[in-house]
Scaffold this motif. Structure first.
Motif, PDB file in Angstrom:
ATOM      1  N   VAL A   1       0.862  -1.185   0.000  1.00 36.68           N
ATOM      2  CA  VAL A   1       0.000   0.000   0.000  1.00 36.68           C
ATOM      3  C   VAL A   1       0.896   1.231   0.000  1.00 36.68           C
ATOM      4  CG1 VAL A   1      -1.788   1.268   1.238  1.00 36.68           C
ATOM      5  CG2 VAL A   1      -1.764  -1.240   1.298  1.00 36.68           C
ATOM      6  N   THR A   2       0.672   2.129  -0.939  1.00 40.00           N
ATOM      7  CA  THR A   2       1.443   3.373  -1.008  1.00 40.00           C
ATOM      8  C   THR A   2       0.544   4.534  -0.588  1.00 40.00           C
ATOM      9  OG1 THR A   2       2.836   2.529  -2.784  1.00 40.00           O
ATOM     10  CG2 THR A   2       2.766   4.922  -2.492  1.00 40.00           C
ATOM     11  N   VAL A   3       1.047   5.361   0.314  1.00 40.09           N
ATOM     12  CA  VAL A   3       0.300   6.511   0.825  1.00 40.09           C
ATOM     13  C   VAL A   3       1.038   7.782   0.426  1.00 40.09           C
ATOM     14  CG1 VAL A   3      -0.636   7.650   2.866  1.00 40.09           C
ATOM     15  CG2 VAL A   3      -0.527   5.144   2.767  1.00 40.09           C
ATOM     16  N   ASP A   4       0.382   8.639  -0.327  1.00 37.91           N
ATOM     17  CA  ASP A   4       0.970   9.911  -0.746  1.00 37.91           C
ATOM     18  C   ASP A   4       0.638  10.968   0.305  1.00 37.91           C
ATOM     19  OD1 ASP A   4       1.958  12.138  -1.967  1.00 37.91           O
ATOM     20  OD2 ASP A   4       0.879  11.879  -3.856  1.00 37.91           O
TER      21      ASP A   4
ATOM     22  N   PRO B   1       8.864  10.814  10.649  1.00 39.48           N
ATOM     23  CA  PRO B   1       9.392  12.054  11.220  1.00 39.48           C
ATOM     24  C   PRO B   1       8.723  13.311  10.684  1.00 39.48           C
ATOM     25  CG  PRO B   1      10.950  11.126   9.654  1.00 39.48           C
ATOM     26  CD  PRO B   1       9.858  10.116   9.823  1.00 39.48           C
ATOM     27  N   ASP B   2       8.148  13.245   9.486  1.00 40.14           N
ATOM     28  CA  ASP B   2       7.435  14.388   8.920  1.00 40.14           C
ATOM     29  C   ASP B   2       6.484  13.869   7.855  1.00 40.14           C
ATOM     30  OD1 ASP B   2       8.786  14.295   6.272  1.00 40.14           O
ATOM     31  OD2 ASP B   2      10.551  14.840   7.451  1.00 40.14           O
ATOM     32  N   ALA B   3       5.701  14.791   7.296  1.00 45.05           N
ATOM     33  CA  ALA B   3       4.700  14.406   6.303  1.00 45.05           C
ATOM     34  C   ALA B   3       5.075  14.881   4.912  1.00 45.05           C
ATOM     35  CB  ALA B   3       3.335  14.977   6.709  1.00 45.05           C
ATOM     36  N   ASN B   4       6.355  15.071   4.648  1.00 43.35           N
ATOM     37  CA  ASN B   4       6.799  15.623   3.371  1.00 43.35           C
ATOM     38  C   ASN B   4       7.097  14.566   2.314  1.00 43.35           C
ATOM     39  OD1 ASN B   4       6.717  18.296   4.318  1.00 43.35           O
ATOM     40  ND2 ASN B   4       8.714  18.054   5.286  1.00 43.35           N
ATOM     41  N   PHE B   5       7.002  13.283   2.685  1.00 48.92           N
ATOM     42  CA  PHE B   5       7.334  12.234   1.723  1.00 48.92           C
ATOM     43  C   PHE B   5       6.262  11.150   1.737  1.00 48.92           C
ATOM     44  CE2 PHE B   5      11.299  14.080   3.272  1.00 48.92           C
ATOM     45  CZ  PHE B   5      11.929  14.409   2.073  1.00 48.92           C
ATOM     46  N   PRO B   6       5.965  10.572   0.582  1.00 48.91           N
ATOM     47  CA  PRO B   6       5.074   9.407   0.565  1.00 48.91           C
ATOM     48  C   PRO B   6       5.765   8.200   1.179  1.00 48.91           C
ATOM     49  CG  PRO B   6       5.810   9.956  -1.669  1.00 48.91           C
ATOM     50  CD  PRO B   6       6.410  10.967  -0.746  1.00 48.91           C
ATOM     51  N   PHE B   7       4.994   7.202   1.550  1.00 43.51           N
ATOM     52  CA  PHE B   7       5.579   5.972   2.075  1.00 43.51           C
ATOM     53  C   PHE B   7       4.788   4.774   1.566  1.00 43.51           C
ATOM     54  CE2 PHE B   7       2.414   7.069   5.283  1.00 43.51           C
ATOM     55  CZ  PHE B   7       1.815   5.855   5.573  1.00 43.51           C
ATOM     56  N   SER B   8       5.457   3.624   1.575  1.00 43.63           N
ATOM     57  CA  SER B   8       4.809   2.377   1.167  1.00 43.63           C
ATOM     58  C   SER B   8       4.890   1.375   2.306  1.00 43.63           C
ATOM     59  CB  SER B   8       5.486   1.785  -0.075  1.00 43.63           C
ATOM     60  OG  SER B   8       5.341   2.642  -1.187  1.00 43.63           O
ATOM     61  N   LEU B   9       3.815   0.605   2.469  1.00 39.56           N
ATOM     62  CA  LEU B   9       3.777  -0.464   3.460  1.00 39.56           C
ATOM     63  C   LEU B   9       3.699  -1.796   2.737  1.00 39.56           C
ATOM     64  CD1 LEU B   9       1.316   0.774   6.231  1.00 39.56           C
ATOM     65  CD2 LEU B   9       3.708   0.165   6.550  1.00 39.56           C
ATOM     66  N   GLU B  10       4.629  -2.687   3.047  1.00 39.05           N
ATOM     67  CA  GLU B  10       4.593  -4.039   2.509  1.00 39.05           C
ATOM     68  C   GLU B  10       4.096  -4.969   3.600  1.00 39.05           C
ATOM     69  OE1 GLU B  10       8.742  -3.573   1.421  1.00 39.05           O
ATOM     70  OE2 GLU B  10       8.221  -4.291  -0.587  1.00 39.05           O
ATOM     71  N   ILE B  11       3.051  -5.712   3.304  1.00 38.53           N
ATOM     72  CA  ILE B  11       2.424  -6.591   4.285  1.00 38.53           C
ATOM     73  C   ILE B  11       2.476  -8.014   3.750  1.00 38.53           C
ATOM     74  CG2 ILE B  11       0.330  -7.060   5.612  1.00 38.53           C
ATOM     75  CD1 ILE B  11      -0.509  -4.157   5.028  1.00 38.53           C
ATOM     76  N   CYS B  12       3.083  -8.924   4.503  1.00 32.71           N
ATOM     77  CA  CYS B  12       3.131 -10.339   4.143  1.00 32.71           C
ATOM     78  C   CYS B  12       2.576 -11.157   5.302  1.00 32.71           C
ATOM     79  CB  CYS B  12       4.556 -10.790   3.841  1.00 32.71           C
ATOM     80  SG  CYS B  12       5.302  -9.979   2.414  1.00 32.71           S
ATOM     81  N   THR B  13       1.894 -12.252   4.988  1.00 33.49           N
ATOM     82  CA  THR B  13       1.331 -13.105   6.036  1.00 33.49           C
ATOM     83  C   THR B  13       1.518 -14.573   5.666  1.00 33.49           C
ATOM     84  OG1 THR B  13      -0.897 -13.435   5.146  1.00 33.49           O
ATOM     85  CG2 THR B  13      -0.493 -11.374   6.317  1.00 33.49           C
ATOM     86  N   ASN B  14       1.496 -15.431   6.693  1.00 37.20           N
ATOM     87  CA  ASN B  14       1.478 -16.884   6.461  1.00 37.20           C
ATOM     88  C   ASN B  14       0.060 -17.369   6.216  1.00 37.20           C
ATOM     89  OD1 ASN B  14       4.201 -17.452   6.580  1.00 37.20           O
ATOM     90  ND2 ASN B  14       4.207 -17.677   8.790  1.00 37.20           N
TER      91      ASN B  14
END
Length: 201
Positions: A13-16, A127-140
């Motif tokens: 999931v990528t959050v801008d 640390p701040d809201a100036n950059f997008p981030f991505s979350l990688e989620i893996c499950t068994n």
């Protein structure tokens, strides 16, 4: 190499964040009244805390099932992480593994996984809201895709049937309802006849 416990379900999931912050500042909502250039949504980015007070504003990540069982429908708390969840956040070239903290009622047995954890507080991680981030989620745990109706109630349908003259002709109809259990659409035609069809049909 043989790898044990290979994940069976993965998602990213990528959050801008910059765009979301601008939208919040321009909107006429509660979020905009707490926003300024340094603290969008009134959040103190990067702030660590062990206790929460009334009025605190935090960016929390929760995992909610897309489809709940009859037993889960009766629960008010459906914050459940799948079995063997692994979380990693990426910002630019930086990557960080995130920790989930089990709630006390299941931590007495490490072999028992009910998925009940505290919501993940993203505020100290960012640390701040100036950059997008991505979350990688893996499950068994295998996460099955939730089927949803492809065609809405009222959608037009045209199908050829044999008419009174013995010749094939198109009949117009509409989707009357969708049976989520059997994945079937009930279609009612112009002559009042009805039938059930799959999405492919």
């Amino acid at each position: 190499n043989n790898v044990e416990n290979v994940p069976t379900s993965c998602a990213m999931v990528t959050v801008d964040l910059p765009s979301e912050c601008i939208r919040a500042q321009l909107s006429n909502t509660d979020a905009s009244s707490h926003a300024d250039n340094d603290n969008p949504w009134g959040l103190k980015w990067g702030e660590q805390t062990t206790t929460y007070k009334t009025g605190d504003r935090r960016l929390l990540l929760r995992m909610l099932p897309l489809k709940r069982s009859d037993k889960e429908e009766k629960r008010s708390d459906t914050h459940l992480w799948p079995i063997g969840t692994f979380l990693q956040i990426s910002r630019g070239t930086q990557q960080q593994v995130l920790h989930l903290f089990q709630r006390q009622q299941q931590s007495h047995d490490p072999k028992l996984w009910k998925g009940m954890c505290h919501p993940l507080d993203m505020t100290p991680i960012l640390p701040d809201a100036n950059f997008p981030f991505s979350l990688e989620i893996c499950t068994n745990e295998v996460i099955e895709k939730v089927d949803t109706a492809k065609y809405k109630v009222g959608a037009p349908v045209i199908k050829k049937f044999e008419g009174n003259d013995g010749k094939m002709r198109p009949f117009c109809g509409t989707v009357n309802r969708y049976d989520d259990k059997y994945k079937l659409y009930q279609v009612v035609y112009e002559d009042g006849d009805a039938e059930e069809l799959t999405g492919e049909e």
